[in-house]
Design an enzyme around this catalytic site. Structure first.
Site, PDB file in Angstrom:
ATOM      1  N   TYR A  31     -12.310  -2.624  -3.189  1.00 58.39           N
ATOM      2  CA  TYR A  31     -12.842  -2.690  -1.819  1.00 58.39           C
ATOM      3  C   TYR A  31     -14.368  -2.574  -1.775  1.00 58.39           C
ATOM      4  O   TYR A  31     -14.919  -2.192  -0.741  1.00 58.39           O
ATOM      5  CB  TYR A  31     -12.205  -1.591  -0.962  1.00 58.39           C
ATOM      6  CG  TYR A  31     -10.799  -1.912  -0.499  1.00 58.39           C
ATOM      7  CD1 TYR A  31     -10.528  -3.061   0.261  1.00 58.39           C
ATOM      8  CD2 TYR A  31      -9.726  -1.073  -0.791  1.00 58.39           C
ATOM      9  CE1 TYR A  31      -9.242  -3.356   0.700  1.00 58.39           C
ATOM     10  CE2 TYR A  31      -8.431  -1.364  -0.354  1.00 58.39           C
ATOM     11  CZ  TYR A  31      -8.202  -2.511   0.392  1.00 58.39           C
ATOM     12  OH  TYR A  31      -6.928  -2.802   0.834  1.00 58.39           O
ATOM     13  N   GLU A  44      -8.952 -10.348  -8.112  1.00 62.67           N
ATOM     14  CA  GLU A  44      -8.145  -9.142  -7.893  1.00 62.67           C
ATOM     15  C   GLU A  44      -6.999  -9.035  -8.901  1.00 62.67           C
ATOM     16  O   GLU A  44      -6.684  -7.939  -9.361  1.00 62.67           O
ATOM     17  CB  GLU A  44      -7.624  -9.136  -6.446  1.00 62.67           C
ATOM     18  CG  GLU A  44      -8.744  -8.949  -5.426  1.00 62.67           C
ATOM     19  CD  GLU A  44      -8.324  -9.195  -3.982  1.00 62.67           C
ATOM     20  OE1 GLU A  44      -9.170  -8.999  -3.085  1.00 62.67           O
ATOM     21  OE2 GLU A  44      -7.164  -9.595  -3.736  1.00 62.67           O
ATOM     22  N   ASN A  99      -1.757  -0.124   7.408  1.00 60.99           N
ATOM     23  CA  ASN A  99      -1.231  -1.479   7.656  1.00 60.99           C
ATOM     24  C   ASN A  99      -0.401  -2.045   6.501  1.00 60.99           C
ATOM     25  O   ASN A  99      -0.195  -3.254   6.409  1.00 60.99           O
ATOM     26  CB  ASN A  99      -2.344  -2.428   8.124  1.00 60.99           C
ATOM     27  CG  ASN A  99      -3.423  -2.637   7.095  1.00 60.99           C
ATOM     28  OD1 ASN A  99      -3.338  -2.130   5.976  1.00 60.99           O
ATOM     29  ND2 ASN A  99      -4.443  -3.397   7.451  1.00 60.99           N
ATOM     30  N   LYS A 111       0.847  -1.200   0.000  1.00 65.97           N
ATOM     31  CA  LYS A 111       0.000   0.000   0.000  1.00 65.97           C
ATOM     32  C   LYS A 111       0.890   1.261   0.000  1.00 65.97           C
ATOM     33  O   LYS A 111       2.105   1.169   0.232  1.00 65.97           O
ATOM     34  CB  LYS A 111      -0.928  -0.053   1.216  1.00 65.97           C
ATOM     35  CG  LYS A 111      -1.954  -1.210   1.139  1.00 65.97           C
ATOM     36  CD  LYS A 111      -2.773  -1.302   2.424  1.00 65.97           C
ATOM     37  CE  LYS A 111      -3.872  -2.350   2.329  1.00 65.97           C
ATOM     38  NZ  LYS A 111      -4.617  -2.476   3.612  1.00 65.97           N
ATOM     39  N   HIS A 114      -1.717  -5.480   1.408  1.00 60.13           N
ATOM     40  CA  HIS A 114      -2.958  -6.202   1.164  1.00 60.13           C
ATOM     41  C   HIS A 114      -2.634  -7.611   0.667  1.00 60.13           C
ATOM     42  O   HIS A 114      -1.691  -7.796  -0.088  1.00 60.13           O
ATOM     43  CB  HIS A 114      -3.795  -5.496   0.083  1.00 60.13           C
ATOM     44  CG  HIS A 114      -4.903  -6.369  -0.449  1.00 60.13           C
ATOM     45  ND1 HIS A 114      -6.097  -6.523   0.209  1.00 60.13           N
ATOM     46  CD2 HIS A 114      -4.966  -7.170  -1.544  1.00 60.13           C
ATOM     47  CE1 HIS A 114      -6.866  -7.374  -0.475  1.00 60.13           C
ATOM     48  NE2 HIS A 114      -6.203  -7.774  -1.544  1.00 60.13           N
TER      49      HIS A 114
END
Ligand code: UDP
Length: 160
Positions: free
Chosen positions: A60, A137, A123, A20, A126
């Site tokens: 998402y 994805e 965080n 990310k 992913h």
């Protein structure tokens, strides 16, 4: 003959793994790729990529009713991400273990989030949560021709 037959029956799955924007900004790209490489999984796609709001919202979409959704989209589009496709038997649950719990404070030391992050909203990585989502994805984040089929020379040293 028999072990080879059994091995060929084992399901090879794909996982979409993404560093990310905070992971990229913090210089953790090499460290993260290295963990998947060293484990023995096969990289089949890799790119540094600035994603659009539309793509982030599609990725998402299962979370679009959550209160944190707008901030999540802002976060994912706030800078480039590193998009990766990885392949292997058992990759999806194994990648989730390597990554650690969603909340980095709950993630075990030794996991990526456990070692490098402190907050759910930052965080750093992913990983797909099922083989079906892995396929979905990868198809969403990569165009045709961006993935490579290849055989790593280490293959016979990883699996009997
Ligand atoms: N997220 C957040 N706040 C929350 C829960 C999730 O910002 O309370 C973000 C976080 O970046 C997380 C992502 O939404 O990684 C997707 O959530 P999910 O529950 O699917 O966790 P993951 O599969 O990434 O561990």
């Amino acid at each position: 003959f028999l072990p080879r037959l059994i091995a060929s029956l084992e399901q090879v799955d794909q996982a979409y793994i993404m560093v990310k924007p905070d992971g990229v900004q913090r210089g953790l790209v090499g460290e993260i790729i290295s963990r998947f490489e060293k484990k023995g999984f096969k990289l089949t796609g890799l790119k540094l990529f600035q994603c659009s709001k539309e793509l982030a919202e599609e990725h998402y979409k299962h979370l679009n009713q959550k209160s944190f959704f707008p901030k999540l989209i802002e976060y994912i589009t706030s800078g480039p991400v590193v998009s990766m496709a990885w392949e292997g038997v058992g990759i999806v649950p194994s990648a989730r273990k390597l990554i650690g719990a969603t909340d980095p404070l709950q993630a075990e030391p030794g996991t990526i989030r456990g070692d490098f992050a402190v907050q759910t909203g930052r965080n750093i990585i992913h990983g797909s949560d099922s083989p079906e989502n892995g396929k979905r994805e990868i198809a969403l984040w990569f165009k045709e021709g961006e993935l490579c089929e290849w055989t790593p020379v280490q293959e016979p040293w990883l699996r009997e």
